[in-house]
Design a protein around this motif. Structure first.
Motif, mmCIF file in Angstrom:
data_model
loop_
_atom_site.group_PDB
_atom_site.id
_atom_site.type_symbol
_atom_site.label_atom_id
_atom_site.label_comp_id
_atom_site.label_asym_id
_atom_site.label_seq_id
_atom_site.Cartn_x
_atom_site.Cartn_y
_atom_site.Cartn_z
ATOM 1 N N VAL A 244 -21.942 7.489 26.255
ATOM 2 C CA VAL A 244 -22.095 7.257 27.698
ATOM 3 C C VAL A 244 -23.403 7.893 28.153
ATOM 4 C CG1 VAL A 244 -21.153 7.663 30.002
ATOM 5 C CG2 VAL A 244 -19.612 7.147 28.100
ATOM 6 N N ILE A 245 -24.129 7.115 28.924
ATOM 7 C CA ILE A 245 -25.451 7.543 29.366
ATOM 8 C C ILE A 245 -25.526 7.422 30.883
ATOM 9 C CG2 ILE A 245 -27.927 7.023 29.237
ATOM 10 C CD1 ILE A 245 -27.031 5.607 26.456
ATOM 11 N N ALA A 246 -25.952 8.474 31.529
ATOM 12 C CA ALA A 246 -26.263 8.386 32.961
ATOM 13 C C ALA A 246 -27.757 8.090 33.064
ATOM 14 C CB ALA A 246 -25.927 9.690 33.673
ATOM 15 N N PRO A 247 -28.130 6.896 33.509
ATOM 16 C CA PRO A 247 -29.568 6.615 33.650
ATOM 17 C C PRO A 247 -30.081 7.325 34.897
ATOM 18 C CG PRO A 247 -28.271 4.760 34.434
ATOM 19 C CD PRO A 247 -27.298 5.809 33.979
ATOM 20 N N ASP A 248 -31.218 6.935 35.445
ATOM 21 C CA ASP A 248 -31.611 7.514 36.739
ATOM 22 C C ASP A 248 -30.477 7.238 37.714
ATOM 23 O OD1 ASP A 248 -34.117 8.658 36.232
ATOM 24 O OD2 ASP A 248 -35.084 6.690 36.281
ATOM 25 N N VAL A 249 -30.105 8.252 38.445
ATOM 26 C CA VAL A 249 -28.985 8.118 39.382
ATOM 27 C C VAL A 249 -29.518 8.382 40.788
ATOM 28 C CG1 VAL A 249 -26.769 9.104 40.079
ATOM 29 C CG2 VAL A 249 -27.243 8.695 37.656
ATOM 30 N N VAL A 519 -43.230 19.727 26.941
ATOM 31 C CA VAL A 519 -41.765 19.820 27.009
ATOM 32 C C VAL A 519 -41.197 18.553 27.627
ATOM 33 C CG1 VAL A 519 -39.815 21.174 27.871
ATOM 34 C CG2 VAL A 519 -42.015 22.304 27.392
ATOM 35 N N SER A 520 -40.210 17.977 26.987
ATOM 36 C CA SER A 520 -39.502 16.865 27.628
ATOM 37 C C SER A 520 -38.025 17.222 27.737
ATOM 38 C CB SER A 520 -39.679 15.571 26.823
ATOM 39 O OG SER A 520 -39.093 15.725 25.556
ATOM 40 N N VAL A 521 -37.397 16.669 28.751
ATOM 41 C CA VAL A 521 -36.018 17.047 29.066
ATOM 42 C C VAL A 521 -35.161 15.791 29.150
ATOM 43 C CG1 VAL A 521 -34.513 18.107 30.798
ATOM 44 C CG2 VAL A 521 -36.788 19.079 30.366
ATOM 45 N N VAL A 522 -34.015 15.814 28.496
ATOM 46 C CA VAL A 522 -33.044 14.719 28.604
ATOM 47 C C VAL A 522 -31.728 15.296 29.114
ATOM 48 C CG1 VAL A 522 -31.623 13.099 27.291
ATOM 49 C CG2 VAL A 522 -34.081 13.248 26.850
ATOM 50 N N THR A 523 -31.163 14.642 30.108
ATOM 51 C CA THR A 523 -29.867 15.088 30.637
ATOM 52 C C THR A 523 -28.885 13.923 30.608
ATOM 53 O OG1 THR A 523 -30.460 14.472 32.889
ATOM 54 C CG2 THR A 523 -30.942 16.732 32.243
ATOM 55 N N GLY A 524 -27.618 14.246 30.577
ATOM 56 C CA GLY A 524 -26.582 13.241 30.803
ATOM 57 C C GLY A 524 -26.517 12.117 29.794
ATOM 58 N N ASP A 525 -26.952 12.368 28.556
ATOM 59 C CA ASP A 525 -26.924 11.335 27.524
ATOM 60 C C ASP A 525 -26.085 11.894 26.371
ATOM 61 O OD1 ASP A 525 -27.389 9.604 25.417
ATOM 62 O OD2 ASP A 525 -29.500 9.299 25.926
ATOM 63 N N THR A 526 -24.887 11.335 26.179
ATOM 64 C CA THR A 526 -23.980 11.921 25.169
ATOM 65 C C THR A 526 -24.509 11.731 23.748
ATOM 66 O OG1 THR A 526 -22.601 9.933 24.942
ATOM 67 C CG2 THR A 526 -21.966 11.526 26.648
ATOM 68 N N ARG A 527 -25.528 10.878 23.578
ATOM 69 C CA ARG A 527 -26.122 10.769 22.241
ATOM 70 C C ARG A 527 -26.904 12.029 21.900
ATOM 71 N NH1 ARG A 527 -29.375 5.321 23.263
ATOM 72 N NH2 ARG A 527 -29.926 6.669 25.015
ATOM 73 N N ARG A 528 -27.387 12.705 22.936
ATOM 74 C CA ARG A 528 -28.205 13.892 22.713
ATOM 75 C C ARG A 528 -27.413 15.180 22.797
ATOM 76 N NH1 ARG A 528 -33.722 13.556 23.492
ATOM 77 N NH2 ARG A 528 -33.683 15.769 23.004
ATOM 78 N N PHE A 529 -26.413 15.197 23.673
ATOM 79 C CA PHE A 529 -25.635 16.427 23.827
ATOM 80 C C PHE A 529 -24.225 16.051 24.256
ATOM 81 C CE2 PHE A 529 -24.403 20.652 24.779
ATOM 82 C CZ PHE A 529 -25.304 21.479 24.119
ATOM 83 N N GLY A 530 -23.263 16.419 23.426
ATOM 84 C CA GLY A 530 -21.911 15.907 23.631
ATOM 85 C C GLY A 530 -20.988 16.789 24.447
ATOM 86 N N TYR A 531 -21.356 18.042 24.609
ATOM 87 C CA TYR A 531 -20.455 18.963 25.312
ATOM 88 C C TYR A 531 -21.038 19.345 26.663
ATOM 89 C CZ TYR A 531 -17.678 19.407 21.119
ATOM 90 O OH TYR A 531 -16.878 19.132 20.058
ATOM 91 N N ALA A 532 -20.294 19.055 27.707
ATOM 92 C CA ALA A 532 -20.777 19.395 29.042
ATOM 93 C C ALA A 532 -19.638 19.255 30.021
ATOM 94 C CB ALA A 532 -21.928 18.477 29.448
ATOM 95 N N VAL A 533 -19.866 19.735 31.216
ATOM 96 C CA VAL A 533 -18.873 19.601 32.268
ATOM 97 C C VAL A 533 -19.376 18.599 33.313
ATOM 98 C CG1 VAL A 533 -17.450 20.830 33.940
ATOM 99 C CG2 VAL A 533 -18.146 21.964 31.814
ATOM 100 N N GLY A 534 -20.503 18.875 33.915
ATOM 101 C CA GLY A 534 -21.041 17.930 34.881
ATOM 102 C C GLY A 534 -21.869 18.625 35.934
ATOM 103 N N THR A 535 -22.428 17.817 36.818
ATOM 104 C CA THR A 535 -23.310 18.337 37.852
ATOM 105 C C THR A 535 -22.595 18.317 39.182
ATOM 106 O OG1 THR A 535 -25.244 17.632 36.627
ATOM 107 C CG2 THR A 535 -25.541 18.018 38.973
ATOM 108 N N PHE A 536 -22.212 19.485 39.647
ATOM 109 C CA PHE A 536 -21.515 19.649 40.925
ATOM 110 C C PHE A 536 -21.538 21.149 41.217
ATOM 111 C CE2 PHE A 536 -17.759 21.566 39.027
ATOM 112 C CZ PHE A 536 -17.824 21.104 37.724
ATOM 113 N N ALA A 537 -21.039 21.540 42.376
ATOM 114 C CA ALA A 537 -20.884 22.964 42.693
ATOM 115 C C ALA A 537 -22.174 23.754 42.478
ATOM 116 C CB ALA A 537 -19.740 23.570 41.862
ATOM 117 N N SER A 538 -23.303 23.163 42.793
ATOM 118 C CA SER A 538 -24.596 23.869 42.689
ATOM 119 C C SER A 538 -24.664 24.645 41.376
ATOM 120 C CB SER A 538 -24.770 24.827 43.868
ATOM 121 O OG SER A 538 -24.620 24.153 45.093
ATOM 122 N N ARG A 539 -24.390 23.938 40.264
ATOM 123 C CA ARG A 539 -24.211 24.680 39.025
ATOM 124 C C ARG A 539 -25.258 24.398 37.962
ATOM 125 N NH1 ARG A 539 -21.374 22.217 34.928
ATOM 126 N NH2 ARG A 539 -20.067 23.999 34.382
ATOM 127 N N ALA A 540 -26.099 23.366 38.124
ATOM 128 C CA ALA A 540 -26.967 22.958 37.019
ATOM 129 C C ALA A 540 -27.954 24.054 36.629
ATOM 130 C CB ALA A 540 -27.699 21.668 37.364
#
Ligand SMILES: Cc1cc2nc3c(=O)[nH]c(=O)nc-3n(C[C@H](O)[C@H](O)[C@H](O)COP(=O)(O)OP(=O)(O)OC[C@H]3O[C@@H](n4cnc5c(N)ncnc54)[C@H](O)[C@@H]3O)c2cc1C
Lengths: 796, 293
Positions: A244-249, A519-540
């Motif tokens: 599952v991939i979150a593209p630009d949101v 430096v390049s940054v990838v977020t929200g792409d389960t191909r790159r990183f499978g363990y996460a909770v999500g972006t909410f609660a001013s937590r990122a």
């Protein structure tokens, strides 16, 4: 280019792409995909008697029509209740497609798949659903009477009921403390519904690879890892076969943390069933009636206080309108009832909420997530205390502040993460001093008198808040330096425009001593990183920011070890600057990080000049040791996780000067000032941007936005024509000042900043209007028409 | 939010457009700037089976300013009329009102004539036409008629345009000498349709007393409500007009509805306030006009 970037106002690296139309949002993907559309309930409460799809079957380009009866296995079950809680005794969630009863206008009943969205909607228009009407339950107070039920098996429409009580230091209950207090007040407050309303609605696009038996899902979500688990579970697929991939949101603001949405599992299921790409893009009307809303509460307040304005006892009873379902549990009312206390230590506190079902769109967190309601309650209360005692409003606040030397401060409550509500750090008196100076609080009475002499009415208002940010359980970061010297950072949580590509790169560049351009940054792409909770609660920033910093530290440590070998130096003498590892004070004894990356990965096969250095006849590895030592891994990479014991507590104070037109009752914000403390600033410009956006949404909640349901449960303003989000023209210039009290809880000393701006705005504007008009303001939002009505009531 | 199927016609002349409209009769709809029609189609609130797009009919893209008034062709965009110095010289009210119509991007596309035909009771341009006593020219295959504003706005979102007809132009007559105009409104947000508002016209006599005063109110009735306030102004100079009585006269003559944005009571109150503000502005502008003579 210096590599010390933490704390610098680095320009957002994602903006060039996003503002020149290069963003890849959900609907930009899969141009050839089949389109899904939904027949949604036009009624707030009804039993489905019959669904006749026959007329739709003639539509050219129709591919499939699905109702609940077509759904196999786990898909036919209710959607998950994401956050169970013992007090949520009657949690209820919807079916992906309504099974027999619809409980709000907009609930999906039939799914249509066609060659394009036009045809899919044509087919939807031809499907006839026969309903038997049931009594709609609208309005939280009416619902709480329990005469008619939203769910037959939920008596009184009460989904949850929770009481938290903190006695005073002398052991008095809130009731006792209030009764014993020299002064008492009792009143009621009302807060309207609003909604996240991201510019981009929800959306899902799925591709099934039949040969591989794998599924790729793109979703406009705030949590791709959790959507992945939900999709795999609902479709009975092995987890490794789902990505599952979150593209630009295009914005989330909370609504996209809810998952899986019906469409989020139905679209992938249809893609697999049909063996075709399928896409669904939510339109605005759907977003209004089938996503989520927030805010709506009725609060009853009793407060007892002494003559200095110290709050001795506070009792708040909250009716929380939860809409038709509770997929996100009772997070919102829990946050309201705990964060209500803000920067204050009060005598005794009792808070009780009932979470009530109504036949309206479900209520789940929207930026601020219950805090604007709590802050409205506390700050309105303190304004009333000040008015009662004839004291300056800031004086009453100062009298109740937790002192700078009282941290960690335990409020004695249980917070939204199930852990004690203990504030980590802050300096509230200093914030107040800065705010008063910024807005000119002490000279305002003269300004007001001058305005009055010209026939103008102006008023000043204030609001203070504390925000628990960076809740657990954890986030992770992965950092890899490749043999070309590039640094690849990934983290599992997603981005919705916050600027993660920039701040995470700043952190990595600073920790590793490399230029940010590398430096390049990838977020929200389960191909790159499978363990996460999500972006909410001013937590990122707190969670992934610290995880990435920790991962970088592992990489750095390894890099220095390898470089020390190559340079025959002590790793403790080495530094990394501009991507080059060198002996401190001896720049000539150096080795590029790229070369270190080459050496970190012993090779049999070279693929370019540089990598020859790592091959087996190059003489770089010691013949008496294995090429990859025990306990080592090939490659220059690191992964680490950050899991805090509890939340960090950011805080802030806002003040505004408003003008009200004596004739037209128009309300204009003349000045808006913010003092903000989110611990160490990673990027002050991004923090300011977050504040600006938050205040803009707060202005919406204070003066414009409400969801108007009629008694039949029809949403009367389900479009941007009538749901009034403020334009740039309605948002004042925002003056900001920063205070930094670092969090002792995490390596970077940071706290969250994403939601802060929105939290106190309704309270601040109410305070200012009340000051201008001399009329108590006890409900928000307030329109010119409302103000006119209040004036008439006062005059009559 | 996608429109139901329709057949698309793209005439390049008025004759072709009229032929298409004649052929499709009650099933055809004119597409001008599309700023109101396209949302209605997308929300499936309108479902014409034929759309006759007049955007290629160059001969309708006209703004003709003469001393007697301004004739605006069906393809003249709000923005073009707003920017026309010639039109503003004859009739400053066009510019005063158009600045309040929606936002610049919508004005770049929406047309003045389309706004008149659409006949939204909250729209500014119908009030302007009604205040000035203008007219709309309607053409059909083999005929043409000129309909006065008083007969043109027949109800909320209803105008005198019959199936098969094309509104080819609208005429905004210039007021007599020593006149001034103004537009005042309150909208919830910048550029929104007005909660209440009005166009005002004041004509002074040679002694600079108010000889005639008239307003056309929006958002307080099914169509623009034109109110003659000459008597209420009592043939006095603006400075000594009994303005409270004028406001009361306005409030007496309207019967607004309440909605989710405003109560009926607030609209009535506000309309009185705005009438006085607009008339004062108009009287001031008339004074300047008189001084220039
Ligand atoms: C966000 C937003 C805000 C707005 N705010 C305002 C506002 O504050 N005030 C305001 O006045 N308007 C406002 N509008 C409406 C805007 O002014 C429209 O442009 C106008 O109402 C219609 O003009 P149009 O050229 O776009 O017509 P269209 O949308 O093309 O057509 C509207 C209707 O008129 C008919 N029609 C159009 N031209 C002719 C013709 N020549 N002959 C016969 N029939 C015709 C069409 O068939 C259709 O029924 C707003 C619109 C939007 C989208």
């Amino acid at each position: 280019m210096t590599t010390k970037l933490f704390g610098e106002p680095v320009q957002r690296r994602e903006d060039a792409r996003l503002v020149t139309g290069q963003g890849r949002y959900l609907d930009d993907l899969g141009p050839g995909a089949l389109a899904a559309a939904f027949v949604r309930s036009p009624h707030a409460h009804a039993r489905i008697k019959d669904i006749d799809v026959s007329a739709a079957l003639d539509v050219e380009g129709l591919v499939a029509v699905y109702t609940w009866e077509d759904l196999p296995g786990a898909l036919a079950e209710p959607l998950p209740l994401l956050i169970p809680h013992p007090a949520l005794t009657h949690g209820r969630t919807a079916y992906p497609l309504a099974k027999d009863i619809v409980r709000h206008v907009g609930e999906p009943v039939v799914m249509v798949v066609a060659a394009d969205r036009y045809l899919a909607e044509d087919a939807c228009a031809l499907i006839e659903v026969e309903y038997e009407f049931l009594k709609p339950v609208v309005g939280v107070e009416e619902a709480a009477q329990g005469v008619h039920l939203v769910h037959e098996d939920v008596p009184g429409n009460v989904g949850a009921h929770l009481v938290q009580e903190v006695p005073s230091r002398e052991g008095r209950s809130a009731a006792e403390a209030i009764d014993a207090a020299p002064n008492r007040l009792e009143f009621r407050l009302d807060i309207e519904r609003s909604a996240s309303m991201p510019l981009e609605g929800r959306g899902v696009y799925a591709r099934w690879d039949a040969d591989d038996g794998s599924l790729r899902v793109y979703s406009s979500t705030q949590t791709s890892t959790s959507v992945r688990m939900a999709v795999a579970a609902k479709l009975g697929l092995p987890l490794p076969k789902v990505e599952v991939i979150a593209p630009d949101v295009g914005g989330g603001f909370g609504v996209k943390i809810v998952h899986p949405w019906p469409e989020e599992i139905l679209v992938p299921w249809a893609a697999r069933t049909l063996g075709r790409e399928v896409k669904w893009t939510e339109d605005r009307r759907e977003h209004f009636v089938s996503s989520a809303h927030e805010r709506a509460q009725v609060q009853h307040v009793r407060v007892g206080f002494d003559d200095e304005g110290h709050v001795l006892g506070l009792d708040v009873t909250i009716l929380h309108d939860h809409g038709a379902y509770t997929p996100y549990g009772i997070i919102v009312p829990i946050i309201t009832s705990t964060q209500l206390l803000g920067p204050y230590k009060i005598g005794a506190y009792r808070v009780e909420f009932s979470s009530i079902y109504t036949n309206t769109v479900q209520v789940t967190p929207y930026r601020g997530a219950g805090r604007p309601q709590g802050v409205f309650c506390m700050e309105r209360t303190l304004d009333r205390v000040a008015a009662y005692l004839g004291k300056d409003r800031t004086e009453v606040r100062a009298a109740n502040f937790i002192g700078p030397d009282e941290f960690p401060y335990d409020q004695g409550l249980i917070f939204q993460d199930g852990r004690p509500l203990v504030y980590d750090s802050g300096n509230y008196p200093e914030s107040l001093r800065m705010l008063k100076e910024l807005i000119g609080w002490d000279s305002f009475p003269e300004m007001k008198a001058r305005a009055a002499a010209e026939g103008r009415r102006i008023g000043i208002g204030i609001g203070c808040y504390v925000e628990g940010t960076g809740v657990g359980p954890y986030e992770g970061g992965h950092v890899q330096v490749t043999s070309d010297g590039r640094v690849h950072v990934s983290t599992g949580l997603t981005s919705q425009g916050q600027g993660h590509e920039t701040v995470f790169a700043q952190i990595a560049a600073t920790e590793l001593g490399v230029p940010i351009e590398r430096v390049s940054v990838v977020t929200g792409d389960t191909r790159r990183f499978g363990y996460a909770v999500g972006t909410f609660a001013s937590r990122a920033a707190v969670m992934s920011g610290n995880a990435i910093a920790l991962a970088c530290r592992k990489v750095r440590e390894k890099a220095l070890r390898i470089a020390a070998d190559a340079l025959e130096a002590d790793p403790r003498d080495l530094e990394i600057t501009d991507g080059i590892v060198h002996v401190a004070g001896t720049p000539s004894a150096s080795i590029p990080l790229a070369t270190v990356a080459v050496l970190s990965n012993p090779l049999r096969y070279a693929f370019d000049e540089e990598t020859k250095r790592a091959t087996q006849f190059s003489g770089t590895s010691a013949p008496d040791r294995p090429p990859v030592d025990e306990g080592e891994e090939p490659g220059l990479e690191g992964r680490d996780y950050y899991s805090p014991i509890r939340s960090t507590f950011a805080s802030g104070m806002h003040a505004a000067i408003v003008e009200t037109d004596p004739e037209t009752a128009e309300i204009t914000i003349l000045r808006y000032a913010v003092v903000h403390d989110c611990g160490k600033l990673i990027n002050p410009m991004i923090v300011e941007g977050q504040i600006h956006g938050g205040v803009a949404q707060g202005v919406g909640g204070a003066l414009y936005e409400k969801m108007v349901y009629d008694e039949h449960g029809q949403l009367l303003n389900a479009s941007f024509m009538d749901f009034l989000m403020p334009y740039a023209t309605e948002v004042p210039r925002i003056e900001t000042a920063h205070l930094e009290t670092p969090s002792p809880l995490n390596p970077l000393g940071v706290k969250g900043a994403g939601e802060a701006g929105v939290i106190p705005v309704s309270a601040v504007i109410a305070s200012a209007i009340e000051d201008a008009e001399g009329i108590p303001i006890d409900r928000m939002p307030i329109s010119p028409s409302d103000l006119h009505t209040l004036r008439l009531r006062l005059a009559g | 939010m996608k429109p139901p199927p329709f057949e698309y016609h793209a005439p390049v002349s008025v004759d072709e457009a009229l032929a298409a409209l004649a052929e499709t009769g009650p099933h055809g709809k004119v597409l001008a700037g599309g700023q109101s029609l396209i949302p209605l189609l997308n929300m499936r609130l309108a479902a014409p089976s034929h759309l006759v797009d007049i955007n290629r009919v160059g001969e309708l893209n006209t703004i003709a300013a003469r001393p007697g008034g301004v004739r605006v062709g069906a393809l003249a965009r709000h923005a073009a009329v707003e920017r026309s110095a010639e039109a503003a010289a004859v009739l400053p009210l066009l510019r005063q009102a158009l600045a309040l119509v929606a936002h610049p991007v919508i004005r770049n596309r929406g047309t003045v004539v389309g706004s008149l035909v659409h006949a939204d009771p909250s729209a500014e341009m119908p009030a302007v036409l009604a205040l000035l006593g203008g007219s709309v020219r309607l053409a059909r295959l083999g005929g043409e008629r000129e309909v006065a504003a008083a007969d043109f706005f027949t109800g909320p979102m209803e105008s005198a345009v019959e199936p098969g007809e094309l509104a080819v132009s609208a005429f905004f007559p210039a007021p007599p000498p020593r006149s001034g105009t103004a537009f005042q409104e309150v909208a919830r947000r910048h550029g929104d349709y007005a909660v209440a508002g009005m166009a005002a016209l004041v004509t002074l006599d040679e002694d600079l007393r108010i000889a005639a005063a008239r307003v056309a109110c929006v958002s307080v009735g099914p169509a623009p409500v034109v109110i003659d306030l000459s008597d209420a102004c009592d043939r006095r100079p603006a400075a000594s007009v009994p303005w409270d009585a004028v406001a009361a006269a306005v409030r007496d003559r309207i019967d607004p509805d309440g909605d989710i944005h405003a109560t009926a009571e607030y609209r009535r109150h506000l309309t009185g306030v705005l009438a006085v503000r607009a008339l004062k502005d108009a009287a001031r502008n008339a004074g300047t006009e008189a001084a220039d003579e």
